[in-house]
Design a protein around this motif. Structure first.
Motif, PDB file in Angstrom:
ATOM      1  N   UNK A   1       0.810  -1.257   0.110  1.00  0.00           N
ATOM      2  CA  UNK A   1      -0.190   0.100   0.009  1.00  0.00           C
ATOM      3  C   UNK A   1       0.597   1.234   0.140  1.00  0.00           C
ATOM      4  N   UNK A   2       0.679   2.182  -0.958  1.00  0.00           N
ATOM      5  CA  UNK A   2       1.430   3.355  -0.953  1.00  0.00           C
ATOM      6  C   UNK A   2       0.630   4.370  -0.448  1.00  0.00           C
ATOM      7  N   UNK A   3      -0.447   4.578   0.126  1.00  0.00           N
ATOM      8  CA  UNK A   3      -1.104   5.791   0.569  1.00  0.00           C
ATOM      9  C   UNK A   3      -0.847   5.920   2.087  1.00  0.00           C
ATOM     10  N   UNK A   4      -1.268   7.019   2.485  1.00  0.00           N
ATOM     11  CA  UNK A   4      -0.993   7.293   4.025  1.00  0.00           C
ATOM     12  C   UNK A   4      -2.369   6.812   5.009  1.00  0.00           C
ATOM     13  N   UNK A   5      -2.284   6.716   6.125  1.00  0.00           N
ATOM     14  CA  UNK A   5      -3.434   6.428   7.067  1.00  0.00           C
ATOM     15  C   UNK A   5      -4.571   7.123   7.027  1.00  0.00           C
ATOM     16  N   UNK A   6      -5.636   6.728   6.656  1.00  0.00           N
ATOM     17  CA  UNK A   6      -6.981   7.410   6.258  1.00  0.00           C
ATOM     18  C   UNK A   6      -6.722   8.922   5.909  1.00  0.00           C
ATOM     19  N   UNK A   7      -6.162   8.802   4.551  1.00  0.00           N
ATOM     20  CA  UNK A   7      -6.048   9.976   3.834  1.00  0.00           C
ATOM     21  C   UNK A   7      -7.564  10.583   3.308  1.00  0.00           C
ATOM     22  N   UNK A   8      -7.676  11.809   3.266  1.00  0.00           N
ATOM     23  CA  UNK A   8      -9.027  12.123   2.388  1.00  0.00           C
ATOM     24  C   UNK A   8      -9.004  11.998   0.970  1.00  0.00           C
ATOM     25  N   UNK A   9     -10.252  11.986   0.329  1.00  0.00           N
ATOM     26  CA  UNK A   9     -10.511  11.715  -0.803  1.00  0.00           C
ATOM     27  C   UNK A   9      -9.605  12.698  -1.737  1.00  0.00           C
ATOM     28  N   UNK A  10      -8.820  12.232  -2.750  1.00  0.00           N
ATOM     29  CA  UNK A  10      -8.004  13.200  -3.503  1.00  0.00           C
ATOM     30  C   UNK A  10      -8.044  12.700  -4.916  1.00  0.00           C
ATOM     31  N   UNK A  11      -7.104  13.232  -5.659  1.00  0.00           N
ATOM     32  CA  UNK A  11      -7.311  12.719  -7.215  1.00  0.00           C
ATOM     33  C   UNK A  11      -6.591  11.565  -7.300  1.00  0.00           C
ATOM     34  N   UNK A  12      -5.688  11.247  -6.552  1.00  0.00           N
ATOM     35  CA  UNK A  12      -5.013   9.642  -6.516  1.00  0.00           C
ATOM     36  C   UNK A  12      -5.941   8.664  -6.043  1.00  0.00           C
ATOM     37  N   UNK A  13      -6.594   9.018  -4.690  1.00  0.00           N
ATOM     38  CA  UNK A  13      -7.551   8.318  -4.149  1.00  0.00           C
ATOM     39  C   UNK A  13      -8.870   8.842  -3.987  1.00  0.00           C
ATOM     40  N   UNK A  14      -9.588   8.448  -4.915  1.00  0.00           N
ATOM     41  CA  UNK A  14     -11.098   9.188  -5.051  1.00  0.00           C
ATOM     42  C   UNK A  14     -11.927   8.944  -3.636  1.00  0.00           C
ATOM     43  N   UNK A  15     -11.914   7.865  -3.044  1.00  0.00           N
ATOM     44  CA  UNK A  15     -12.395   7.734  -1.892  1.00  0.00           C
ATOM     45  C   UNK A  15     -11.620   7.520  -0.676  1.00  0.00           C
ATOM     46  N   UNK A  16     -10.492   8.097  -0.832  1.00  0.00           N
ATOM     47  CA  UNK A  16      -9.519   8.243   0.374  1.00  0.00           C
ATOM     48  C   UNK A  16      -8.889   6.882   0.514  1.00  0.00           C
ATOM     49  N   UNK A  17      -8.328   6.809   1.884  1.00  0.00           N
ATOM     50  CA  UNK A  17      -7.633   5.359   2.178  1.00  0.00           C
ATOM     51  C   UNK A  17      -8.137   5.120   3.691  1.00  0.00           C
ATOM     52  N   UNK A  18      -7.918   3.702   3.839  1.00  0.00           N
ATOM     53  CA  UNK A  18      -8.028   3.262   5.294  1.00  0.00           C
ATOM     54  C   UNK A  18      -6.956   3.279   6.058  1.00  0.00           C
ATOM     55  N   UNK A  19      -6.912   2.823   7.199  1.00  0.00           N
ATOM     56  CA  UNK A  19      -5.929   3.059   8.298  1.00  0.00           C
ATOM     57  C   UNK A  19      -4.469   2.453   7.739  1.00  0.00           C
ATOM     58  N   UNK A  20      -4.536   1.593   7.056  1.00  0.00           N
ATOM     59  CA  UNK A  20      -3.324   0.923   6.464  1.00  0.00           C
ATOM     60  C   UNK A  20      -2.732   1.255   5.062  1.00  0.00           C
ATOM     61  N   UNK A  21      -3.440   2.350   4.640  1.00  0.00           N
ATOM     62  CA  UNK A  21      -3.100   3.140   3.570  1.00  0.00           C
ATOM     63  C   UNK A  21      -3.440   2.686   2.066  1.00  0.00           C
ATOM     64  N   UNK A  22      -4.612   1.924   2.358  1.00  0.00           N
ATOM     65  CA  UNK A  22      -5.243   1.241   1.072  1.00  0.00           C
ATOM     66  C   UNK A  22      -6.208   2.011   0.531  1.00  0.00           C
ATOM     67  N   UNK A  23      -6.355   1.883  -1.006  1.00  0.00           N
ATOM     68  CA  UNK A  23      -7.531   2.940  -1.356  1.00  0.00           C
ATOM     69  C   UNK A  23      -8.744   2.263  -1.043  1.00  0.00           C
ATOM     70  N   UNK A  24      -9.702   3.112  -0.722  1.00  0.00           N
ATOM     71  CA  UNK A  24     -11.029   2.587  -0.367  1.00  0.00           C
ATOM     72  C   UNK A  24     -12.025   2.113  -1.530  1.00  0.00           C
ATOM     73  N   UNK A  25     -11.601   3.008  -2.621  1.00  0.00           N
ATOM     74  CA  UNK A  25     -12.403   2.598  -3.902  1.00  0.00           C
ATOM     75  C   UNK A  25     -11.783   1.155  -4.400  1.00  0.00           C
ATOM     76  N   UNK A  26     -10.472   0.945  -4.009  1.00  0.00           N
ATOM     77  CA  UNK A  26     -10.044  -0.335  -4.634  1.00  0.00           C
ATOM     78  C   UNK A  26     -10.711  -1.449  -3.889  1.00  0.00           C
ATOM     79  N   UNK A  27     -10.647  -1.167  -2.575  1.00  0.00           N
ATOM     80  CA  UNK A  27     -11.396  -2.258  -1.368  1.00  0.00           C
ATOM     81  C   UNK A  27     -12.889  -2.286  -1.717  1.00  0.00           C
TER      82      UNK A  27
END
Length: 300
Positions: A62-88
Motif C-alpha cells: 500500500x502506498x497511501x497514508x493512513x486515512x487520507x481524505x479523498x483526492x485525485x489519486x485516491x477518489x474515496x480516500x484510504x483506510x488506516x493501512x493506506x489502501x485505497x477505499x475505492x479499490x477495496x
C-alpha cells in the motif's frame, strides 16, 4: 412446406413467452432501474482485475497514508493501512455478490426440494419435513449462522454454508404451497392415471410449474443473503484473508479504526452505501418479476 418439429414449436413458444415477459417487465421502471444498477455493479466487479491492480490490497504494498481524505489519486480516500477505499469497495463487490448468489442458490435449492417432496408425497413425509422446517423457522437464522461460522473454519465456504443451511425454510413453505396447488390440477391426475411415476410427475409437471416462483424467490433472497454475509463479516466471522475483503469486513475495519469518531466518513460510507444499493436493486427486480409472473398481481 415442411411442418416444424415439436421441439421447434416448443422453443418458439418459449421464445414468445420470454418476449412477452420482457415486455411486461419493461413496463416497470423500478425493475429496469434495479436491473441497470445490478448490471453496472456486476460489470465493475468482473472487470476489477482488469481495471485495477490487486496488489493494492496488500498491506505491504500500500502506498497511501493512513486515512487520507479523498483526492485525485485516491477518489474515496484510504483506510488506516493506506489502501485505497475505492479499490477495496470494487474488490469487495466480487466477494459479497458471489457469497450472496451462491448462498441463495443453495438455500433455494434445499427449500425447493423439501417443499416439493413434502407436498407431493404427503402423509408422514410431509409431517416430518414440515416439523423440521418449523424447527428452523422458530430459531433465528442469524444465530444459527453465527453458531455454524464459529464452529467451522473461517472462510467464504463456511459463510455460504452457514447462510444456505439456515435460510431455506421460507422457500420450502412457499414452494410447498405452490406444489399443492399444481398437484390439484386435472392434468396431474391424468399423468398418474397413464402410469407416470413420482419422478416423472415431479420433473415434467410440478417443477416447471413452480420454477417461476422459485426464480422470483431467488431474486428477492439475494439481498437478504448479502446482508447476512455482511453481518457475519462485521462480527469477525468472515474470510480472514485481507486479499479477499467484503463490504462487511470493510465496515468492521472502519468500526475498529474508529472512522466515525475521527471524521473519516470516506472510510465508513462506501461499503454501507454499496450494500444498500445492491439490496434495493435486487428488491426492485424481484418485485417487478413477481408482478410479471403472477397474473393476479399484473391484473391489479
Amino acid at each position: 412446406m415442411t411442418a416444424p418439429s415439436p421441439r421447434a414449436l416448443a422453443w418458439r413458444r418459449r421464445g414468445a413467452a420470454f418476449a412477452g415477459g420482457w415486455r411486461e417487465f419493461a413496463r416497470h421502471r423500478s425493475g429496469l432501474v434495479g436491473l441497470a444498477i445490478l448490471l453496472v455493479i456486476v460489470v465493475l466487479a468482473l472487470l476489477a482485475p482488469v481495471i485495477t491492480d490487486q496488489d493494492g490490497l496488500d498491506v505491504i504494498k500500500a502506498t497511501g497514508g493512513p486515512m487520507e481524505s479523498p483526492s485525485g489519486e485516491y477518489p474515496l480516500g484510504t483506510d488506516r493501512l493506506g489502501r485505497s477505499v475505492l479499490l477495496l469497495t470494487l474488490w469487495s463487490a466480487r466477494v459479497s455478490l458471489s457469497v450472496g448468489l451462491v448462498a441463495t442458490l443453495l438455500s433455494v435449492a434445499i427449500g425447493t426440494i423439501i417443499g416439493i417432496l413434502a407436498a407431493h408425497f404427503g402423509r408422514w413425509v410431509s409431517a416430518t419435513l414440515m416439523r423440521v422446517t418449523d424447527f428452523f423457522l422458530v430459531l433465528p437464522s442469524l444465530v444459527l449462522a453465527i453458531a455454524l461460522s464459529t464452529v467451522l473454519a473461517r472462510g467464504m465456504g463456511t459463510i455460504i454454508l452457514a447462510i444456505g443451511l439456515t435460510s431455506w425454510p421460507a422457500a420450502a413453505r412457499v414452494v410447498r404451497a405452490q406444489t399443492l396447488t399444481v398437484e390439484a390440477r386435472p392434468y396431474i391426475e391424468r399423468s398418474k392415471a397413464l402410469g407416470g411415476g413420482h419422478l416423472h410427475v415431479i420433473t415434467k409437471h410440478v417443477l416447471p410449474a413452480v420454477m417461476p416462483l422459485v426464480f422470483v424467490n431467488t431474486t428477492l433472497a439475494v439481498g437478504s443473503a448479502i446482508v447476512a454475509e455482511s453481518t457475519l463479516s462485521f462480527l469477525g466471522l468472515g474470510d480472514p484473508d485481507p486479499m479477499r475483503p467484503s463490504w462487511g469486513s470493510m465496515l468492521r475495519s472502519a468500526w475498529l479504526d474508529s472512522a466515525a469518531l475521527v471524521g473519516a466518513w470516506w472510510y465508513l460510507l462506501p461499503p454501507g452505501i454499496a450494500i444498500g444499493i445492491v439490496v434495493l436493486a435486487f428488491t426492485m427486480c424481484g418485485r417487478a418479476l413477481e408482478t410479471v409472473l403472477n397474473p393476479r398481481l399484473r391484473e391489479g
